[in-house]
Design a protein around this motif. Sequence first.
Motif, short mmCIF file in Angstrom:
data_model
loop_
_atom_site.label_atom_id
_atom_site.label_comp_id
_atom_site.label_asym_id
_atom_site.label_seq_id
_atom_site.Cartn_x
_atom_site.Cartn_y
_atom_site.Cartn_z
N MET A 376 38.17 43.85 37.47
CA MET A 376 38.25 45.30 37.54
C MET A 376 38.71 45.91 36.22
O MET A 376 39.48 45.31 35.46
CB MET A 376 39.18 45.74 38.66
CG MET A 376 40.63 45.37 38.48
SD MET A 376 41.63 45.91 39.90
CE MET A 376 43.19 45.10 39.57
N GLU A 377 38.21 47.10 35.95
CA GLU A 377 38.66 47.88 34.80
C GLU A 377 40.01 48.51 35.13
O GLU A 377 40.36 48.71 36.30
CB GLU A 377 37.64 48.97 34.47
CG GLU A 377 36.25 48.45 34.12
CD GLU A 377 36.23 47.69 32.80
OE1 GLU A 377 37.10 47.98 31.95
OE2 GLU A 377 35.36 46.82 32.63
N ARG A 378 40.77 48.82 34.09
CA ARG A 378 42.10 49.41 34.31
C ARG A 378 42.02 50.69 35.14
O ARG A 378 42.89 50.95 35.99
CB ARG A 378 42.75 49.68 32.94
CG ARG A 378 44.16 50.26 32.98
CD ARG A 378 45.15 49.41 33.74
NE ARG A 378 45.22 48.04 33.31
CZ ARG A 378 45.89 47.61 32.24
NH1 ARG A 378 46.54 48.46 31.47
NH2 ARG A 378 45.92 46.34 31.95
N ALA A 379 40.97 51.48 34.95
CA ALA A 379 40.84 52.74 35.70
C ALA A 379 40.63 52.51 37.19
O ALA A 379 40.92 53.38 38.01
CB ALA A 379 39.67 53.55 35.14
N GLU A 380 40.14 51.32 37.56
CA GLU A 380 39.93 51.01 38.97
C GLU A 380 41.22 50.58 39.67
O GLU A 380 41.28 50.57 40.91
CB GLU A 380 38.91 49.87 39.12
CG GLU A 380 37.52 50.16 38.62
CD GLU A 380 36.63 48.94 38.76
OE1 GLU A 380 35.98 48.81 39.82
OE2 GLU A 380 36.61 48.09 37.84
N ASP A 381 42.24 50.22 38.90
CA ASP A 381 43.44 49.64 39.48
C ASP A 381 44.37 50.73 40.00
O ASP A 381 45.36 51.10 39.36
CB ASP A 381 44.15 48.77 38.45
CG ASP A 381 45.20 47.86 39.07
OD1 ASP A 381 45.54 48.06 40.26
OD2 ASP A 381 45.68 46.94 38.37
N THR A 382 44.04 51.25 41.17
CA THR A 382 44.83 52.33 41.77
C THR A 382 46.22 51.87 42.18
O THR A 382 47.15 52.68 42.25
CB THR A 382 44.09 52.90 42.98
OG1 THR A 382 43.72 51.82 43.87
CG2 THR A 382 42.81 53.62 42.56
N GLN A 383 46.38 50.59 42.46
CA GLN A 383 47.70 50.08 42.83
C GLN A 383 48.64 50.10 41.63
O GLN A 383 49.81 50.49 41.75
CB GLN A 383 47.58 48.66 43.40
CG GLN A 383 46.88 48.62 44.76
CD GLN A 383 46.64 47.22 45.26
OE1 GLN A 383 46.41 46.29 44.48
NE2 GLN A 383 46.67 47.04 46.58
N LEU A 384 48.14 49.70 40.48
CA LEU A 384 48.96 49.77 39.26
C LEU A 384 49.31 51.22 38.94
O LEU A 384 50.45 51.52 38.56
CB LEU A 384 48.22 49.14 38.09
CG LEU A 384 48.92 49.25 36.72
CD1 LEU A 384 50.30 48.62 36.73
CD2 LEU A 384 48.05 48.61 35.62
N GLN A 385 48.36 52.11 39.10
CA GLN A 385 48.63 53.53 38.82
C GLN A 385 49.70 54.05 39.77
O GLN A 385 50.60 54.82 39.36
CB GLN A 385 47.35 54.36 38.97
CG GLN A 385 47.53 55.81 38.57
CD GLN A 385 48.02 56.00 37.15
OE1 GLN A 385 47.44 55.44 36.21
NE2 GLN A 385 49.10 56.75 36.98
N ALA A 386 49.66 53.63 41.03
CA ALA A 386 50.68 54.07 41.99
C ALA A 386 52.07 53.55 41.59
O ALA A 386 53.08 54.24 41.76
CB ALA A 386 50.32 53.58 43.39
N ALA A 387 52.11 52.33 41.05
CA ALA A 387 53.40 51.77 40.60
C ALA A 387 53.92 52.55 39.40
O ALA A 387 55.12 52.84 39.30
CB ALA A 387 53.21 50.30 40.25
#
Length: 394
Positions: A376-387
């Motif tokens: 996955m691309e960084r923009a797809e990582d919604t879990q990381l963004q939530a963190a």
Amino acid sequence: MDSMDELEKRAVRRGVVVGALGMLLVCLLAGWRLLPGYGNHLMTMLKLGQIVDTAEREFVGEFDAQMAGDMAAYGMMQALGDRYSTYLPTDAVAEYEANKFGETFGVGIQCIWDKERQSAHVYRVLDGSSALEQGMQPGDWIASADGVTVAKDGYEEMIAAIRGEEGTAVRVSVLRDGAAEPLTMELERRRLTQLMAEGELLDGGIGLIRIFSFHQGAAEQFRQVYETLQAQGMEKLVIDVRHDSGGLVNEMCDIADRFLPECDMMIMRRRNGREERRKSGAEQDEIPMAVLVDEQSYSAAEFFAALMQEYRRAVVVGAQTTGKERAQNTYHLIDGSAIVLSDQQYLTPGERALGETGMTPDILTTLPEGTDFYFMERAEDTQLQAAKDALADS
């Protein structure tokens, strides 16, 4: 009528036989006394021996006594009804032990099965590997190994063809997106150190450390990454244990100890009720933290997250974890084989057993449907963004 000499000879032979049987009985009895508990299962052991003996004498087909013994041992472990306990035949023990202690055998690639393309997709190439030396890259596809293909032989057979003894070689055909022709690589199988932790500094002074497993050496790899990020100006930290396969209790505790005050970290409870409590030291890094988990955060990985959550040391973000509450040890058998046996239950300091349910994150969130975790691309990582969002206010 038999002569006196013949009668004497027969008597001597009977005496020898009776004496030998007597010695055998004495040895067996001594054996049972020296091996506590075995005597309780004498009938089971004799029954298995009788099955092997009868099959060897009477079965009209091919009979492999070694395989029969392996299958019997495997069946015994299955009878425990415990998905974590298993039997390891002799030729599987070395690889299992190497994996647990932070090593691996092979050409140095890690793959996942791509159902759509019916192929093995490389997502990681290990340092020091022949694959890296030959130019293998994440994103490559393995088409064949020594002539074994997925289409003809199946995925498991092809992966088995890639594996092999240390020092031997395998010829693989590699497909690379954008390349006109397949690449052929001659790869040497080596003993390699696993990559267990890596990190990077994100915007806003947030450090991201991914822990892939807690096998031996994980704590040292984590320390090196953590100190590198500190030197780069890290102010907050996200620890990612998604798709983490777990590992050793000591490694997990060594990493957790850095972030906890002096306290209990884990309760280990044995069959007889005896308990051992793992404790942390007094020193503590108070950096604001988040921990990322998902459905494949397993064993030590989910326990680490539960521990940080229980002490309110980190906000836990992601999906419900796997659910495991038993620790295993390896018991080596007389022929070089082994059993992996759940011999301890582990609980959090609050006596919470993760069991079949796993642990529930503070912030429940999933990745977008269809997202491939490994690519996955960084923009797809919604879990990381939530963190990262959760740390914004800390």
